[in-house]
Motif scaffolding. Sequence first.
Motif, mmCIF file in Angstrom:
data_model
loop_
_atom_site.group_PDB
_atom_site.id
_atom_site.type_symbol
_atom_site.label_atom_id
_atom_site.label_comp_id
_atom_site.label_asym_id
_atom_site.label_seq_id
_atom_site.Cartn_x
_atom_site.Cartn_y
_atom_site.Cartn_z
ATOM 1 N N LYS A 76 -41.195 53.672 0.081
ATOM 2 C CA LYS A 76 -39.805 53.339 -0.252
ATOM 3 C C LYS A 76 -38.845 53.685 0.869
ATOM 4 N N PRO A 93 -44.059 57.459 -7.159
ATOM 5 C CA PRO A 93 -43.459 56.227 -6.641
ATOM 6 C C PRO A 93 -44.494 55.333 -5.974
ATOM 7 N N SER A 113 -32.789 53.790 -3.903
ATOM 8 C CA SER A 113 -33.490 52.715 -4.607
ATOM 9 C C SER A 113 -32.873 52.431 -5.971
ATOM 10 N N PHE A 172 -42.469 52.733 -10.134
ATOM 11 C CA PHE A 172 -43.093 54.033 -10.359
ATOM 12 C C PHE A 172 -44.322 53.839 -11.243
ATOM 13 N N ASP A 224 -34.666 50.855 -10.292
ATOM 14 C CA ASP A 224 -35.936 50.937 -9.569
ATOM 15 C C ASP A 224 -37.043 51.212 -10.578
#
Length: 299
Positions: free
Chosen positions: A133, A169, A145, A163, A160
């Motif tokens: 990321k 992540p 993010s 995950f 975001d």
Amino acid sequence: MTNDNNHIRLGRRAFLENGTLVLGVASLSSSTLLADDEAPRLKVGLVTDLHYAEKAPAGTRHYRETLAKLEEAARKFEQDKPSFLVELGDLIDAADSVEVEQRYLKTINRPFSAICQDRHYVLGNHCVDTLNKDEFLGGVEQAKSYYSFERGGFHFVVMDSCFRGDGEPYGRKNFHWTDANIPTHELEWLEADLEISDKPVIVFAHQRLDVSNHHGVKNNADVRKILQASDKVLAVFQGHSHQNDLKEIGGIHYCTLVAMVEGSGIENNGYSLMEIEPSGTIHLTGFRKQESYEWEHQG
């Protein structure tokens, strides 16, 4: 370049108008919305799922052709002059190395960043297939993010969902694309962010918040609960499944936009311009393969 479909007008009640189904939308309180109906509309450019890559087509995905499709969208946005631009995820496609994926990102972001200075990138699963990321965000000069911002009397939220179910992540091919989740700390942030906002809200996401299939965020019911409880959310715009779709859940419209990468030739392009009136009415004008919609607020 506008598609041939009539605008689907979405109001408070469901009825048929010229053969088009007009769906209901929950009403926000009049105090939440701006009162000056003569103020200009806020314009927002929207694109999703460009999947740019320097590789041969695979099935219906024509990776190299997104450069030409983006060029067409850029010309349209130059005419309409949106206040800001949102890319709803999967700006690039997967590569076998960090160096190659960074090259994809530089190549597509160069013309994309030239369209508008005020830009917002939603993380898609392909954005962080080989990159992590921080590398993707650094490549597009975006600090976070997930975050929120305000323009023209409205509150916008970028989500975001990249995950894993265990909270890790996405990055470096450490995930399966069907395991999309919004972790607890982001849910807590979202709830607090909506609570302190005194403006109507629009949410941007990549993975879908309205379905329970492989394209959906696994805990999207928890997300929708927070969105509905706020009583401030006008609409959610999302990508990921590559096809036009529209659902209404709990008085919120979930609008899935068509992917730019799908199909060969400029005639298979897809992008849109969202215009928001001070009253809260949202007009989405779709071009090429993108459908057009209108959410009418009747406070």
